[in-house]
Write a protein that holds these residues in place. Structure first.
Motif, PDB file in Angstrom:
ATOM      1  N   ASN A  43       0.857  -1.180   0.000  1.00  8.76           N
ATOM      2  CA  ASN A  43       0.000   0.000   0.000  1.00  8.76           C
ATOM      3  C   ASN A  43       0.901   1.241   0.000  1.00  8.76           C
ATOM      4  OD1 ASN A  43      -2.308   1.438   0.067  1.00  8.76           O
ATOM      5  ND2 ASN A  43      -2.853   0.924   2.176  1.00  8.76           N
ATOM      6  N   ASP A  72      -1.382  -6.162  -7.001  1.00 13.68           N
ATOM      7  CA  ASP A  72      -0.989  -6.227  -5.585  1.00 13.68           C
ATOM      8  C   ASP A  72      -0.258  -4.994  -5.069  1.00 13.68           C
ATOM      9  OD1 ASP A  72      -2.064  -8.778  -5.577  1.00 13.68           O
ATOM     10  OD2 ASP A  72      -0.129  -9.683  -6.127  1.00 13.68           O
ATOM     11  N   LYS A  77      -1.202  -0.988  -4.421  1.00 13.96           N
ATOM     12  CA  LYS A  77      -2.256   0.021  -4.512  1.00 13.96           C
ATOM     13  C   LYS A  77      -1.683   1.391  -4.142  1.00 13.96           C
ATOM     14  CE  LYS A  77      -6.620   1.337  -2.483  1.00 13.96           C
ATOM     15  NZ  LYS A  77      -7.211   1.472  -1.177  1.00 13.96           N
ATOM     16  N   SER A 101      -2.541   4.519  -2.533  1.00 12.33           N
ATOM     17  CA  SER A 101      -3.629   5.036  -1.694  1.00 12.33           C
ATOM     18  C   SER A 101      -3.657   6.555  -1.657  1.00 12.33           C
ATOM     19  CB  SER A 101      -3.471   4.528  -0.258  1.00 12.33           C
ATOM     20  OG  SER A 101      -3.657   3.151  -0.236  1.00 12.33           O
ATOM     21  N   TYR A 102      -2.454   7.172  -1.689  1.00 15.23           N
ATOM     22  CA  TYR A 102      -2.390   8.639  -1.575  1.00 15.23           C
ATOM     23  C   TYR A 102      -1.466   9.197  -2.659  1.00 15.23           C
ATOM     24  CZ  TYR A 102      -4.132   8.147   3.232  1.00 15.23           C
ATOM     25  OH  TYR A 102      -4.871   7.856   4.345  1.00 15.23           O
ATOM     26  N   ASP A 123      -1.621   6.995   8.601  1.00 15.86           N
ATOM     27  CA  ASP A 123      -2.362   5.841   8.077  1.00 15.86           C
ATOM     28  C   ASP A 123      -1.474   4.594   8.155  1.00 15.86           C
ATOM     29  OD1 ASP A 123      -3.669   3.889   6.632  1.00 15.86           O
ATOM     30  OD2 ASP A 123      -4.417   5.281   5.110  1.00 15.86           O
ATOM     31  N   LYS A 124      -1.767   3.733   9.134  1.00 17.01           N
ATOM     32  CA  LYS A 124      -0.913   2.557   9.375  1.00 17.01           C
ATOM     33  C   LYS A 124      -0.952   1.572   8.215  1.00 17.01           C
ATOM     34  CE  LYS A 124      -0.063   2.539  14.248  1.00 17.01           C
ATOM     35  NZ  LYS A 124      -0.150   3.976  14.306  1.00 17.01           N
ATOM     36  N   SER A 125      -1.990   1.668   7.367  1.00 18.69           N
ATOM     37  CA  SER A 125      -2.076   0.718   6.245  1.00 18.69           C
ATOM     38  C   SER A 125      -1.069   1.065   5.123  1.00 18.69           C
ATOM     39  CB  SER A 125      -3.494   0.691   5.666  1.00 18.69           C
ATOM     40  OG  SER A 125      -3.743   1.867   4.940  1.00 18.69           O
ATOM     41  N   VAL A 126      -0.526   2.287   5.136  1.00 19.93           N
ATOM     42  CA  VAL A 126       0.484   2.655   4.121  1.00 19.93           C
ATOM     43  C   VAL A 126       1.829   2.097   4.574  1.00 19.93           C
ATOM     44  CG1 VAL A 126       1.747   4.571   3.042  1.00 19.93           C
ATOM     45  CG2 VAL A 126      -0.715   4.753   3.429  1.00 19.93           C
ATOM     46  N   ASP A 127       2.366   1.139   3.803  1.00 21.80           N
ATOM     47  CA  ASP A 127       3.643   0.535   4.214  1.00 21.80           C
ATOM     48  C   ASP A 127       4.841   1.134   3.480  1.00 21.80           C
ATOM     49  OD1 ASP A 127       3.882  -1.194   1.704  1.00 21.80           O
ATOM     50  OD2 ASP A 127       2.005  -1.923   2.565  1.00 21.80           O
ATOM     51  N   LYS A 155       7.815   3.202   7.748  1.00 23.10           N
ATOM     52  CA  LYS A 155       7.432   2.906   6.361  1.00 23.10           C
ATOM     53  C   LYS A 155       8.685   2.764   5.495  1.00 23.10           C
ATOM     54  CE  LYS A 155       3.289   5.696   7.105  1.00 23.10           C
ATOM     55  NZ  LYS A 155       2.376   4.632   7.512  1.00 23.10           N
ATOM     56  N   LYS A 174       8.747  -5.735  -2.032  1.00 26.90           N
ATOM     57  CA  LYS A 174       7.629  -6.659  -1.842  1.00 26.90           C
ATOM     58  C   LYS A 174       8.128  -8.109  -1.745  1.00 26.90           C
ATOM     59  CE  LYS A 174       3.126  -7.192  -3.937  1.00 26.90           C
ATOM     60  NZ  LYS A 174       3.379  -8.480  -4.555  1.00 26.90           N
TER      61      LYS A 174
END
Ligand code: HSE
Length: 382
Positions: free
Chosen positions: A2, A24, A26, A28-29, A53-57, A81, A301
């Protein structure tokens, strides 16, 4: 994966387009100076929503320049991150600080696109350096200046016209001084030297001369000698550290560097085991650079990466031990230049072999008296 994309310019937009088609991953921002209503990602003008946003890795930094890029990258690493960047200014200036921060936070910091654009040069350099540390790296690292020199030679273009064309094609830096004064090349050769020679060099200790002052007369002088002008960055291992410098060079027409046209780059590496390896490809431009950025994301990844370099010992630059003959065009009479002159060519002279540091020191002195000075090392048989 993300991702948050910082910067939506030439390369940023290219990365966005490629990632939209990459499974796989995305986006997000997208952070930019202005809001974008026409994209699927959340458009922001402030870094905080991304950091919170913890979902942004993973954060991809494509803003360029030192600030606010450094502030954002540091905050992203601090927030745990991964960071992918193409920012050579940032990595050259903050090599140790950012590398250590990434290590401390156990995240990846990848910057393959910072040197060589579309060429996976730094990955290969770090691999080669594990087994057989290089003696020397030399190359054309800047697409804009190569485009200008090639156009001046092949199409007899004026300097300003060729620079404008390189800017229109999206190769040049926001401030093209960084290209034509050789700073962009310098940052790339310093990053390469850090990895190759296992240490950290200060770009302020190097010698630098770009192509801002080149004239048709200089291209003609090179032609009259059967040579071609290119801007080279060189790093050569010495006993105490390395010799690192950027300067124009007059090269044999059959040199692999002379064959480099348009915005392409070529980097050569000499190692004790592999005498001479060459890396060639597009060094600038939207898609070549964007593909390298996305490949860094894919490498993160897959999770099988080592750091490009793990030694942060400060090393010395010494340009007094490497000598060349030089072509010098200087419109004023000068005792030092007369004392090193061997013969005349066109509006300039050819010197005897003199140390790199001596040439650059005298060029600085002469530039205080006349802004018309140009010089190039004579590099034949390479
Ligand atoms: N301005 C740079 C160049 C962009 O012309 O090579 C790629 O780093």
């Amino acid at each position: 994966m993300n991702v948050a994309l910082l910067g939506f310019g030439t390369v940023g937009y290219g990365v966005y387009e490629i990632l939209r088609k990459t499974p796989d991953i995305k986006v997000s921002y997208v952070l930019d100076l202005k809001k974008h209503d026409d994209i699927e990602a959340i458009s922001v003008t402030d870094i905080d929503p991304i950091l919170n946003d913890k979902s942004v890795d993973t954060v991809i930094e494509l803003i360029g320049g030192l600030q606010p890029a450094k502030k954002f990258v540091t905050a992203a690493l601090e927030a745990g991150k991964n960071v992918v960047t193409a920012n050579k200014f940032l990595i050259c200036e903050s090599f140790t600080e950012l590398s250590k921060k990434a290590k401390e936070k156990n995240v990846y910091l990848r910057y393959t696109a910072a040197v060589g654009g579309g060429i996976p040069w730094l990955i290969n350099l770090s691999r080669l350096s594990r087994l057989s540390p290089p003696d020397k790296i030399s190359g054309i690292f800047n697409g804009t200046t190569n485009y200008i020199l090639d156009s001046m030679e092949s199409e007899k273009a004026e300097f300003d016209v060729a620079l404008k064309a390189a800017q229109d094609l999206g190769f040049a830096e926001a401030d093209p001084s960084a290209d034509i004064d050789g700073l962009d090349t310098l940052r790339k050769i310093v990053i390469s030297a850090n990895i190759a020679f296992g240490g950290v060099f200060d770009s302020n200790d190097t010698d630098l001369f770009g192509i801002r002052r080149i004239k048709k007369a200089d291209i003609e002088a090179a032609e009259s000698l059967g040579l071609v002008c290119r801007l080279l960055g060189t790093a050569e291992k010495t006993e105490s550290g390395a010799s690192i410098f950027v300067e124009p060079a007059f090269l044999d027409k059959n040199s692999p560097f002379a064959a480099v046209k348009k915005n392409f780059n070529r980097i050569s590496i000499s190692t004790p085991l592999d005498e001479n390896l060459g890396f060639y490809g597009a060094g600038a431009g939207r898609y070549p650079t964007a593909f390298t950025v996305v490949n860094d994301c894919l490498d993160i990844k897959s999770g099988s990466l080592e750091a490009y370099s793990s030694s942060f010992e400060e090393k010395c630059v010494d340009n007094s031990k490497i000598s060349h003959k030089y072509y010098v065009r200087c419109p004023i009479a000068d005792a030092w230049l007369s004392s090193v002159t061997e013969k005349s060519v066109g509006e300039g002279v050819i010197t005897k072999e003199i140390p790199v540091s001596e040439m650059h020191k005298n060029a600085k002195r002469l530039l205080n008296e006349s802004d018309e000075l140009f010089f190039a090392e004579i590099k034949v048989g390479v």
